[in-house]
Design a protein around this motif. Structure first.
Motif, short mmCIF file in Angstrom:
data_model
loop_
_atom_site.label_atom_id
_atom_site.label_comp_id
_atom_site.label_asym_id
_atom_site.label_seq_id
_atom_site.Cartn_x
_atom_site.Cartn_y
_atom_site.Cartn_z
N ASP A 109 0.82 3.96 -2.96
CA ASP A 109 0.47 5.35 -2.65
C ASP A 109 1.54 6.31 -3.18
O ASP A 109 1.23 7.32 -3.81
CB ASP A 109 0.30 5.51 -1.14
CG ASP A 109 -0.21 6.89 -0.76
OD1 ASP A 109 -1.21 7.33 -1.34
OD2 ASP A 109 0.41 7.52 0.12
N ALA A 123 -14.52 1.09 6.36
CA ALA A 123 -13.34 1.52 5.61
C ALA A 123 -13.71 2.29 4.34
O ALA A 123 -12.97 3.19 3.92
CB ALA A 123 -12.48 0.31 5.25
N ALA A 167 -7.67 4.79 -0.44
CA ALA A 167 -7.25 6.15 -0.80
C ALA A 167 -6.39 6.26 -2.07
O ALA A 167 -6.65 7.12 -2.92
CB ALA A 167 -6.53 6.81 0.38
N PRO A 194 -7.57 1.64 7.56
CA PRO A 194 -7.75 3.08 7.33
C PRO A 194 -7.02 3.57 6.08
O PRO A 194 -5.85 3.22 5.86
CB PRO A 194 -7.16 3.70 8.60
CG PRO A 194 -7.36 2.65 9.64
CD PRO A 194 -7.16 1.34 8.94
N LYS A 195 -7.71 4.33 5.26
CA LYS A 195 -7.19 4.88 4.01
C LYS A 195 -6.79 3.81 3.00
O LYS A 195 -6.06 4.08 2.05
CB LYS A 195 -5.99 5.80 4.28
CG LYS A 195 -6.33 7.02 5.13
CD LYS A 195 -5.11 7.93 5.28
CE LYS A 195 -5.45 9.16 6.10
NZ LYS A 195 -4.29 10.06 6.25
N PRO A 218 -15.35 6.86 4.31
CA PRO A 218 -14.77 8.17 3.99
C PRO A 218 -14.75 8.50 2.49
O PRO A 218 -14.55 9.66 2.12
CB PRO A 218 -13.33 8.07 4.54
CG PRO A 218 -13.37 6.96 5.53
CD PRO A 218 -14.38 6.00 5.01
N PHE A 219 -14.97 7.50 1.66
CA PHE A 219 -14.83 7.71 0.22
C PHE A 219 -16.19 7.73 -0.50
O PHE A 219 -16.25 7.84 -1.72
CB PHE A 219 -13.95 6.61 -0.38
CG PHE A 219 -12.63 6.48 0.32
CD1 PHE A 219 -11.60 7.38 0.06
CD2 PHE A 219 -12.43 5.49 1.28
CE1 PHE A 219 -10.40 7.28 0.73
CE2 PHE A 219 -11.22 5.39 1.94
CZ PHE A 219 -10.20 6.30 1.67
N TRP A 272 0.84 -1.20 0.00
CA TRP A 272 0.00 0.00 0.00
C TRP A 272 0.87 1.25 0.00
O TRP A 272 0.61 2.20 -0.76
CB TRP A 272 -0.91 0.00 1.23
CG TRP A 272 -1.84 1.18 1.29
CD1 TRP A 272 -3.09 1.27 0.79
CD2 TRP A 272 -1.55 2.47 1.86
NE1 TRP A 272 -3.63 2.51 1.01
CE2 TRP A 272 -2.70 3.28 1.67
CE3 TRP A 272 -0.45 3.02 2.51
CZ2 TRP A 272 -2.76 4.60 2.10
CZ3 TRP A 272 -0.52 4.35 2.95
CH2 TRP A 272 -1.66 5.11 2.75
N GLN A 273 1.89 1.28 0.84
CA GLN A 273 2.77 2.46 0.90
C GLN A 273 3.46 2.69 -0.44
O GLN A 273 3.59 3.83 -0.91
CB GLN A 273 3.80 2.27 2.01
CG GLN A 273 3.19 2.30 3.41
CD GLN A 273 4.20 1.96 4.50
OE1 GLN A 273 5.26 1.36 4.24
NE2 GLN A 273 3.87 2.29 5.74
#
Length: 381
Positions: free
Chosen positions: A44, A122, A86, A82-83, A125-126, A40-41
């Motif tokens: 992103d 999860a 994103a 979380p996120k 937020p989107f 994920w990192q």
């Protein structure tokens, strides 16, 4: 290391972006936390390193990779954190708002796929970042081909099924969007998707009578093909209303009047199937349909294709995936089951295929009922 590579890279890497995207997204489903966390990192950082005007080509491979990630009915571990979703947002929004028609379509389907693969908390937020652009594109849908419209309706339907409470602020806009899409002049697939989405929406709406009235009015004022789609939507809305106690008596009577009109007129197959579905949806209130059943569906009444389709729809409702008990049918509750069975046998022998074909299907359903432990159909076949 890949994150550092993306941050420091100055050369053109566009040829490799799709491969990197596929590999990293696939790792989101890895059961090992360190693996999907680092993936994920890296993803992103990778997305942030790409200029915004170069994100659209990543939309289609993103959608295909998300669809191929995880198992049916299961969420993806990294999406649930979380996120987790994103990094995909900027790619999807770019495709939905500025991409080609194909990219818009894939962006919409990607949203539906994410909703299906992410836990409710999860994805919350989107919801606004996704729903707003979907509705915006949908309201301008006259400029887009049926594939784009269908994808948008599919995504919105997925959100209404999975996370209805989070989409609640958009209910009025969604209702208008779906009703408008039912009358789309170009595609019956769009009509059907819009009708289905409206039915799903009404599961979360306690007051459906105004919508029923609007759909009936639209049915009367439309051409045959579009009128059929409004009747289909009407059947879905009436069925959904049962969650909240059903529709009101007044609009119920208007629906029954619409059914009587259909039996007195000549219609195409699509319209008849939709009308048959409406009767099946209304069968939760047997007495309201007593006049319809006694006038058109029992032995001795004139044969018609609509009659055959209606009996089949009542015996085999769309929302039931098992053989219902004879005693649970509309016809048994009205005390006319055996007469309806005789009607089916008469219609199955009719020389007109439009009448005989659905009647034969209904006959097979009745035979399956007769072989069960229930003895109400014993000796008929």
């Amino acid at each position: 290391m890949f994150s550092i590579f993306c941050e420091e890279l100055e050369l053109d890497s566009s040829l490799y972006r799709v491969d990197w995207e596929r590999q990293l997204i696939s790792l989101f489903d890895d059961p090992q936390v360190p693996v999907h966390t680092n993936a994920w990192q890296a993803f992103d950082t990778f997305v942030k390193s790409i200029p915004k005007d170069e994100l659209e080509p990543l939309v289609a491979p993103l959608r295909r990779t998300i669809k191929g990630t995880g198992s049916p009915g299961q969420t993806v571990p990294r999406f649930n954190l979380p996120k987790g979703v994103a990094p995909t947002v900027s790619i999807i929004i770019a495709g939905l708002t500025t991409g080609s028609n194909e990219q818009r379509k894939n962006a919409a389907y990607a949203i539906g796929d994410l909703v299906d693969r992410t836990e409710e908390s999860a994805i919350k937020p989107f919801v606004v970042p996704f729903t707003g652009p979907l509705i915006c594109v949908a309201t301008q849908a006259t400029t887009y081909p049926p594939g784009v419209k269908t994808a948008i309706l599919s995504a919105l339907a997925s959100m209404l099924e999975r996370i209805p409470n989070h989409v609640k602020p958009f209910f009025p806009q969604l209702q208008r969007t779906f009703v408008k899409s039912i009358s789309d002049p170009l595609s019956i697939v769009v009509h059907t998707c819009a009708a289905d989405a409206l039915g799903i929406l009404m599961c979360s709406q306690p007051r459906v009578d105004p919508v029923v009235t609007e759909l009936i009015g639209s049915t009367h004022g439309s051409k045959e093909e579009i009128a059929a789609s409004f009747v289909l939507a009407l059947s879905y809305v009436v069925r959904s209303a049962s969650v909240h106690g059903g529709i009101g008596d007044k609009v119920g009577e208007t629906c029954v009047e619409l059914v009587h009109e259909a039996f007195c007129e000549s219609h195409e197959d699509h319209y008849m199937q939709a009308m048959a579905g409406l009767v099946a949806s209304l069968s939760g209130n047997p007495q309201s349909l007593k006049s319809v059943v006694s006038t058109y569906l029992v032995s001795g009444t004139p044969a018609s294709a609509l009659c055959s389709h209606t009996i089949l729809a009542v015996l085999q409702p769309e929302d039931v995936n098992y053989c219902i008990s004879p005693d649970d049918t509309l016809f048994a509750k009205l005390g006319v089951l055996r007469s309806v069975v005789l009607k089916v046998k008469e219609s199955a022998a009719n020389e007109h295929p439009a009448i005989a074909r659905p009647a034969r299907d209904a006959r097979e359903v009745l035979k399956e009922m007769a072989t069960s432990r229930d003895e109400s159909l014993a000796g008929i076949f």
